[in-house]
Structures are given as structure tokens and as C-alpha cells.
Design a protein around this motif. Structure first.
Motif, PDB file in Angstrom:
ATOM      1  N   MET A  50       0.519  -0.814   0.118  1.00 24.55           N
ATOM      2  CA  MET A  50      -0.024  -0.208  -0.413  1.00 24.55           C
ATOM      3  C   MET A  50       0.905   0.749  -0.130  1.00 24.55           C
ATOM      4  O   MET A  50       2.158   1.167   1.103  1.00 24.55           O
ATOM      5  CB  MET A  50      -0.750   0.043   1.441  1.00 24.55           C
ATOM      6  N   GLU A  51       0.741   2.397  -0.558  1.00 20.92           N
ATOM      7  CA  GLU A  51       0.974   3.298  -0.395  1.00 20.92           C
ATOM      8  C   GLU A  51       0.351   4.403   0.011  1.00 20.92           C
ATOM      9  O   GLU A  51      -0.436   4.027   0.424  1.00 20.92           O
ATOM     10  CB  GLU A  51       0.462   4.468  -2.250  1.00 20.92           C
ATOM     11  N   GLU A  52       1.787   5.039   0.247  1.00 19.95           N
ATOM     12  CA  GLU A  52       1.042   5.739   1.659  1.00 19.95           C
ATOM     13  C   GLU A  52       1.170   7.655   1.040  1.00 19.95           C
ATOM     14  O   GLU A  52       2.749   7.578   1.117  1.00 19.95           O
ATOM     15  CB  GLU A  52       2.213   5.491   3.234  1.00 19.95           C
ATOM     16  N   VAL A  53       0.939   8.353   1.984  1.00 19.62           N
ATOM     17  CA  VAL A  53       0.988   9.584   1.506  1.00 19.62           C
ATOM     18  C   VAL A  53       0.839  10.226   3.305  1.00 19.62           C
ATOM     19  O   VAL A  53      -0.054  10.570   3.923  1.00 19.62           O
ATOM     20  CB  VAL A  53      -0.182  10.827   0.538  1.00 19.62           C
ATOM     21  N   LEU A  54       1.757  10.988   4.237  1.00 20.53           N
ATOM     22  CA  LEU A  54       1.752  11.741   4.928  1.00 20.53           C
ATOM     23  C   LEU A  54       1.510  13.317   5.180  1.00 20.53           C
ATOM     24  O   LEU A  54       2.125  13.873   4.621  1.00 20.53           O
ATOM     25  CB  LEU A  54       3.328  11.442   5.851  1.00 20.53           C
ATOM     26  N   VAL A  55       1.142  13.332   5.721  1.00 20.59           N
ATOM     27  CA  VAL A  55       0.729  15.178   5.575  1.00 20.59           C
ATOM     28  C   VAL A  55       0.771  15.574   7.393  1.00 20.59           C
ATOM     29  O   VAL A  55      -0.177  14.974   8.511  1.00 20.59           O
ATOM     30  CB  VAL A  55      -1.081  15.409   5.965  1.00 20.59           C
ATOM     31  N   TYR A  56       1.767  16.393   7.960  1.00 21.46           N
ATOM     32  CA  TYR A  56       2.448  16.654   8.558  1.00 21.46           C
ATOM     33  C   TYR A  56       2.146  18.249   8.682  1.00 21.46           C
ATOM     34  O   TYR A  56       1.648  18.690   8.380  1.00 21.46           O
ATOM     35  CB  TYR A  56       4.107  17.075   8.897  1.00 21.46           C
ATOM     36  N   GLY A  57       1.530  17.952  10.558  1.00 21.46           N
ATOM     37  CA  GLY A  57       0.366  19.867  10.595  1.00 21.46           C
ATOM     38  C   GLY A  57       0.851  19.556  11.293  1.00 21.46           C
ATOM     39  O   GLY A  57       1.141  19.191  12.865  1.00 21.46           O
ATOM     40  N   ALA A  58      -0.406  21.081  12.759  1.00 20.08           N
ATOM     41  CA  ALA A  58      -0.740  20.461  13.654  1.00 20.08           C
ATOM     42  C   ALA A  58      -1.632  21.389  13.606  1.00 20.08           C
ATOM     43  O   ALA A  58      -3.174  21.395  12.344  1.00 20.08           O
ATOM     44  CB  ALA A  58       0.078  21.652  14.570  1.00 20.08           C
ATOM     45  N   GLY A  59      -2.788  21.503  14.755  1.00 18.52           N
ATOM     46  CA  GLY A  59      -3.603  22.092  15.036  1.00 18.52           C
ATOM     47  C   GLY A  59      -4.498  23.108  14.803  1.00 18.52           C
ATOM     48  O   GLY A  59      -5.284  23.432  13.991  1.00 18.52           O
ATOM     49  N   GLU A  60      -2.920  23.830  15.485  1.00 20.25           N
ATOM     50  CA  GLU A  60      -3.115  24.869  14.701  1.00 20.25           C
ATOM     51  C   GLU A  60      -2.616  25.559  13.305  1.00 20.25           C
ATOM     52  O   GLU A  60      -1.378  24.090  12.781  1.00 20.25           O
ATOM     53  CB  GLU A  60      -2.821  26.108  15.872  1.00 20.25           C
TER      54      GLU A  60
END
Length: 102
Positions: free
Chosen positions: A1-11
Motif C-alpha cells: 500500500m502506498e502512503e501519503v503523510l500529511v504533517y501538521g498541527a491543530g493550529e
């Protein structure tokens, strides 16, 4: 399975005030990728940069924080594809290259 990661924060980051949140962006990407690639299994996963992480995820989260990257930061196979407001065209190009070499 391929994976796209989305890094971020609540704000939202200061320059991203009028843009969707990182979590909203992850949901939007998931829907867009499912429409574009209905026959491929591509997981989109949101990662909060302020949560307890380990391994590669911790390294990328630290990079986002230390280098003041604009989030969301989109990562595919340990490469940053975009930061800030992602362009689907750029992500599609990376996924097409990935598919061609598989």
C-alpha cells in the motif's frame, strides 16, 4: 500500500490562516486521490507534529518545527512533496513516478 503523510498541527501556521487546517487537507487529499486513482490503494495519514512520535515520523516532525516549514507538509516515501497549500498536480506527478518505477 502506498502512503501519503500529511504533517501538521491543530493550529494553522501564521501564513496559512485562510487555508484549510492540516487535518482538513488530509481529508481533501484522501478524497482527491481516491477519485484520481480508484484502483490503487493509497493511504493518506495525518500526523500531528506536536504528538509523541518515533522513528522517521519524529524526524520529519522535528524538521517541520526546526525549519519553520509551512504546514501541512506532504511527504511521500520520505521525500517532501510540498509545504503549505499543496498542489494536486505536484502530488500526482510524484505518485505517477512512483507507480512507473514499481
Amino acid at each position: 500500500m502506498e502512503e501519503v503523510l500529511v504533517y501538521g498541527a491543530g493550529e494553522r501556521c501564521a501564513s496559512c490562516v485562510n487555508l484549510p487546517s492540516s487535518e482538513e487537507t488530509a481529508e481533501w487529499l484522501k478524497a482527491a486521490l481516491n477519485r484520481k486513482y480508484p484502483d490503487r490503494q493509497i493511504a493518506v495519514r495525518y500526523i500531528d507534529i506536536h504528538s509523541q512520535l518515533s522513528g522517521t515520523e519524529a524526524i520529519f516532525a522535528a524538521k517541520v518545527i526546526d525549519e519553520d516549514l509551512f504546514y501541512p507538509v506532504i511527504v511521500v516515501q520520505n521525500e517532501i512533496v510540498s509545504e503549505g497549500n499543496p498542489r494536486l498536480k505536484d502530488l500526482y506527478a510524484v505518485l505517477e513516478d512512483q507507480s512507473a518505477t514499481a
